[in-house]
Design a protein around this motif. Structure first.
Motif, PDB file in Angstrom:
ATOM      1  N   MET A 163       0.820  -1.211   0.000  1.00 16.58           N
ATOM      2  CA  MET A 163       0.000   0.000   0.000  1.00 16.58           C
ATOM      3  C   MET A 163       0.858   1.266   0.000  1.00 16.58           C
ATOM      4  SD  MET A 163      -3.116   1.002   2.561  1.00 16.58           S
ATOM      5  CE  MET A 163      -2.050   1.422   3.931  1.00 16.58           C
ATOM      6  N   VAL A 164       1.905   1.289   0.804  1.00 16.27           N
ATOM      7  CA  VAL A 164       2.780   2.462   0.877  1.00 16.27           C
ATOM      8  C   VAL A 164       3.568   2.632  -0.429  1.00 16.27           C
ATOM      9  CG1 VAL A 164       4.761   3.456   2.062  1.00 16.27           C
ATOM     10  CG2 VAL A 164       2.935   2.391   3.390  1.00 16.27           C
ATOM     11  N   SER A 165       4.104   1.546  -0.966  1.00 21.71           N
ATOM     12  CA  SER A 165       4.876   1.625  -2.214  1.00 21.71           C
ATOM     13  C   SER A 165       4.022   2.119  -3.373  1.00 21.71           C
ATOM     14  CB  SER A 165       5.460   0.248  -2.550  1.00 21.71           C
ATOM     15  OG  SER A 165       6.304  -0.215  -1.521  1.00 21.71           O
ATOM     16  N   ALA A 166       2.765   1.720  -3.397  1.00 22.65           N
ATOM     17  CA  ALA A 166       1.870   2.120  -4.487  1.00 22.65           C
ATOM     18  C   ALA A 166       1.690   3.630  -4.529  1.00 22.65           C
ATOM     19  CB  ALA A 166       0.514   1.433  -4.315  1.00 22.65           C
ATOM     20  N   LEU A 167       1.559   4.250  -3.372  1.00 24.23           N
ATOM     21  CA  LEU A 167       1.384   5.703  -3.336  1.00 24.23           C
ATOM     22  C   LEU A 167       2.606   6.436  -3.864  1.00 24.23           C
ATOM     23  CD1 LEU A 167      -0.445   6.412   0.054  1.00 24.23           C
ATOM     24  CD2 LEU A 167      -1.356   6.650  -2.255  1.00 24.23           C
ATOM     25  N   ILE A 168       3.788   5.926  -3.558  1.00 27.50           N
ATOM     26  CA  ILE A 168       5.023   6.565  -4.024  1.00 27.50           C
ATOM     27  C   ILE A 168       5.104   6.528  -5.546  1.00 27.50           C
ATOM     28  CG2 ILE A 168       7.537   6.403  -4.001  1.00 27.50           C
ATOM     29  CD1 ILE A 168       7.311   5.300  -1.136  1.00 27.50           C
ATOM     30  N   VAL A 169       4.790   5.372  -6.143  1.00 28.20           N
ATOM     31  CA  VAL A 169       4.822   5.237  -7.602  1.00 28.20           C
ATOM     32  C   VAL A 169       3.850   6.220  -8.251  1.00 28.20           C
ATOM     33  CG1 VAL A 169       4.283   3.692  -9.529  1.00 28.20           C
ATOM     34  CG2 VAL A 169       5.575   2.833  -7.565  1.00 28.20           C
ATOM     35  N   TYR A 170       2.633   6.277  -7.720  1.00 34.11           N
ATOM     36  CA  TYR A 170       1.627   7.179  -8.287  1.00 34.11           C
ATOM     37  C   TYR A 170       2.073   8.630  -8.218  1.00 34.11           C
ATOM     38  CZ  TYR A 170      -2.161  10.499  -8.060  1.00 34.11           C
ATOM     39  OH  TYR A 170      -2.926  11.625  -8.224  1.00 34.11           O
ATOM     40  N   ALA A 194      -2.723  -0.511  -7.722  1.00 37.49           N
ATOM     41  CA  ALA A 194      -2.244  -1.265  -6.562  1.00 37.49           C
ATOM     42  C   ALA A 194      -2.888  -0.764  -5.285  1.00 37.49           C
ATOM     43  CB  ALA A 194      -0.720  -1.157  -6.466  1.00 37.49           C
ATOM     44  N   GLU A 195      -2.968   0.542  -5.139  1.00 39.40           N
ATOM     45  CA  GLU A 195      -3.576   1.140  -3.946  1.00 39.40           C
ATOM     46  C   GLU A 195      -5.036   0.733  -3.790  1.00 39.40           C
ATOM     47  OE1 GLU A 195      -4.551   4.245  -0.924  1.00 39.40           O
ATOM     48  OE2 GLU A 195      -2.727   3.184  -1.488  1.00 39.40           O
ATOM     49  N   SER A 196      -5.815   0.878  -4.864  1.00 43.71           N
ATOM     50  CA  SER A 196      -7.244   0.599  -4.765  1.00 43.71           C
ATOM     51  C   SER A 196      -7.522  -0.877  -4.527  1.00 43.71           C
ATOM     52  CB  SER A 196      -7.962   1.069  -6.033  1.00 43.71           C
ATOM     53  OG  SER A 196      -7.532   0.350  -7.170  1.00 43.71           O
ATOM     54  N   ALA A 197      -6.636  -1.741  -5.015  1.00 47.92           N
ATOM     55  CA  ALA A 197      -6.850  -3.181  -4.849  1.00 47.92           C
ATOM     56  C   ALA A 197      -6.476  -3.677  -3.455  1.00 47.92           C
ATOM     57  CB  ALA A 197      -6.057  -3.958  -5.898  1.00 47.92           C
ATOM     58  N   ILE A 198      -5.504  -3.041  -2.807  1.00 45.65           N
ATOM     59  CA  ILE A 198      -4.987  -3.583  -1.552  1.00 45.65           C
ATOM     60  C   ILE A 198      -5.675  -3.007  -0.324  1.00 45.65           C
ATOM     61  CG2 ILE A 198      -3.140  -1.919  -1.083  1.00 45.65           C
ATOM     62  CD1 ILE A 198      -2.825  -5.765  -0.875  1.00 45.65           C
ATOM     63  N   VAL A 199      -6.205  -1.784  -0.408  1.00 49.25           N
ATOM     64  CA  VAL A 199      -6.732  -1.120   0.791  1.00 49.25           C
ATOM     65  C   VAL A 199      -7.932  -1.859   1.374  1.00 49.25           C
ATOM     66  CG1 VAL A 199      -7.895   0.961   1.623  1.00 49.25           C
ATOM     67  CG2 VAL A 199      -5.836   1.162   0.241  1.00 49.25           C
ATOM     68  N   ALA A 200      -8.902  -2.241   0.543  1.00 43.12           N
ATOM     69  CA  ALA A 200     -10.124  -2.865   1.059  1.00 43.12           C
ATOM     70  C   ALA A 200      -9.858  -4.197   1.761  1.00 43.12           C
ATOM     71  CB  ALA A 200     -11.154  -3.025  -0.050  1.00 43.12           C
ATOM     72  N   PRO A 201      -9.124  -5.159   1.144  1.00 41.94           N
ATOM     73  CA  PRO A 201      -8.856  -6.402   1.877  1.00 41.94           C
ATOM     74  C   PRO A 201      -8.004  -6.179   3.111  1.00 41.94           C
ATOM     75  CG  PRO A 201      -7.637  -6.355  -0.199  1.00 41.94           C
ATOM     76  CD  PRO A 201      -8.612  -5.228  -0.229  1.00 41.94           C
ATOM     77  N   PHE A 202      -7.071  -5.241   3.043  1.00 42.36           N
ATOM     78  CA  PHE A 202      -6.208  -4.929   4.179  1.00 42.36           C
ATOM     79  C   PHE A 202      -7.026  -4.454   5.375  1.00 42.36           C
ATOM     80  CE2 PHE A 202      -3.032  -1.531   5.779  1.00 42.36           C
ATOM     81  CZ  PHE A 202      -2.584  -2.366   6.796  1.00 42.36           C
ATOM     82  N   LEU A 203      -7.831  -3.421   5.176  1.00 43.33           N
ATOM     83  CA  LEU A 203      -8.536  -2.822   6.307  1.00 43.33           C
ATOM     84  C   LEU A 203      -9.744  -3.641   6.759  1.00 43.33           C
ATOM     85  CD1 LEU A 203      -8.318   0.996   5.484  1.00 43.33           C
ATOM     86  CD2 LEU A 203      -6.711  -0.491   6.674  1.00 43.33           C
TER      87      LEU A 203
END
Length: 455
Positions: free
Chosen positions: A87-94, A123-132
């Motif tokens: 999740m953190v890496s995805a934000l940096i790329v964007y 990556a961000e949109s796909a990982i946040v929902a299952p994570f939280l």
């Protein structure tokens, strides 16, 4: 046997969850701004770079090409190395790619940067929902994840405001908008530095001691607020022994096991139908209104009204997630969205276009509130991020195809062809969920996994 799931299930909603909701939701705001603002850039870029209708559609699809790879790899890596790192890496790329895109002088370079930015947002949109969702108990998980997805609506509305107020100011004002959508990510990355890893994921990997430390922090927040803690024995949610570590290819193969193959087909059809319909509408609606004879300013104002419909759409869907269940919410809103799209196909006056577009926006976004809550629930912990990520990636194939197909069909078939096809896609998705879906309301994630094993 581990008690981690049982301890999570007994936790009431607290300030810990509110913090998660804001940190995850703000990421969705910027994801949506990135995707939506392109719709308002396209009419300007089409003129500035002398693009054909097909080239405009290809440019619109660039972000979604990145989405496809970002979502797929994020899901797989989220199950292998952990949700938080991805999740953190995805934000940096964007953030980096979006800032560079503001310097583009031609459409191929701009598209390349949009693809890279799309990897991050996908990556961000796909990982946040299952994570939280893995931090939540059954009694509020559906509403929590639905409200989390509702933050997308604020991003779309913010993009529409930027499109309405900023982009018309100057020929190169779109560059400033690209910077505006990227810079706040730096602050969000700072806020997210203290986010813990998912205790359910840690537990599934045999790292129960680490998971216990995180759950103890959650329990401490609840006790400090004076909220009640139910006894652990009230929940029979203990998971099976930690699964063996799989390779990325093994994660994909697991989705097609006997227990999960039907769920995987359902999830892919659900995501493909709603995402195709959604981006066929939102990527092109400002441009289609301009091509139908409206001025850019008027088309942007109509689009803003349609985008505003997202807010009540998402939150009504989040509320219904707990009242009637995720599956019923998805099927109902997809069917009503199909009717609205049919109305848009048959309408002629500007007022009718506005009303039908408002309703279509309302119901498609309400569908997403159900989809983002439902998808992580129907896959077990060991492949939850993979299931969510790959399903989202399949949906992005629809997002890639939709702008190109609309660019091809509209000159030939007009509104009727574009939105008649949207109706058909939404009905296909509704039938897939109705026939192949499983009930999840009122069940813990572990109980849902056990239910699949019995089928």
């Amino acid at each position: 046997m581990s008690t981690i799931p049982a301890r999570i299930e007994r936790l009431p909603y607290s300030s810990f969850h509110r913090k998660l909701l804001w940190l995850g939701g703000l990421g969705y705001v910027f994801d949506a701004m990135d995707a939506a603002v392109l719709a308002f850039m396209l009419p300007v870029l089409r003129t500035q770079w002398h693009l054909s209708s097909v080239q405009t559609g290809v440019l619109a699809s660039g972000t979604f090409i990145g989405y496809f790879f970002g979502a797929a790899f994020a899901g797989i890596l989220g199950d292998v190395i952990g949700r938080r790192k991805v999740m953190v890496s995805a934000l940096i790329v964007y953030c980096i790619a979006s800032l560079i895109s503001a310097t583009a002088q031609d459409w191929p370079f701009f598209m390349a940067m949009r693809i890279i930015a799309g990897v991050g947002t996908g990556a961000e949109s796909a990982i946040v929902a299952p994570f939280l969702s893995e931090f939540c108990a059954r009694k509020y998980r559906g509403a929590f994840t639905g409200c989390l997805a509702a933050f997308f609506s604020f991003g779309f509305v913010a993009a529409a405001i930027l499109g309405y107020l900023v982009i018309p100011l100057a020929p190169d004002a779109w560059r400033a908008v690209s910077v505006i959508t990227a810079l706040p990510i730096v602050m969000l990355l700072w806020w997210r530095r203290a986010l813990p890893e998912s205790p359910r994921w840690l537990d599934s990997r045999g790292r129960t001691a680490e998971a216990a430390v995180i759950v103890e922090r959650m329990e401490a927040v609840v006790r400090a607020a004076g909220l009640p803690l139910l006894p652990e024995q009230a929940f029979d949610t203990s998971p099976p022994a930690p699964v063996e570590r799989r390779t990325p290819l093994g994660q994909l193969k697991a989705l097609w096991s006997r227990q999960l193959a039907g769920i995987t087909v359902m999830a892919w059809l659900m995501w493909l139908s709603i995402t195709f319909s959604y981006y066929a509408f939102f990527t092109w609606i400002p441009g289609l209104l301009v091509q139908s004879g409206m001025t850019i300013t008027r088309s942007f104002s109509y689009s803003l009204v349609m985008y505003l419909a997202q807010i009540p759409g998402y939150f009504s869907g989040a509320w219904l997630n707990e009242k009637i269940g995720r599956r019923a919410t998805i099927v109902t809103y997809m069917a009503l969205g199909g009717i609205s799209a049919l109305g848009l196909a048959l309408t002629h006056s500007d007022t009718e276009i506005l009303m039908s577009g408002f309703l279509l926006s309302f119901f498609m976004n309400g569908t997403y509130a159900g989809v983002y809550a439902y998808t992580p629930e129907v896959f077990p912990t060991e492949v939850r991020a993979t299931g969510m990520g790959v399903s989202s990636a399949i949906g992005r194939l629809g997002a890639i195809a939709a702008p190109i197909l609309v660019g091809y069909l509209y000159p030939r078939l007009g509104f009727a062809g574009v939105f008649g096809g949207t109706t058909l896609m939404l009905i296909v998705g509704a039938l897939a969920v109705l026939i192949m879906g499983v009930p999840t309301r009122g069940r813990s994630l572990e109980e849902i996994a056990a239910l699949r094993l019995e089928r």
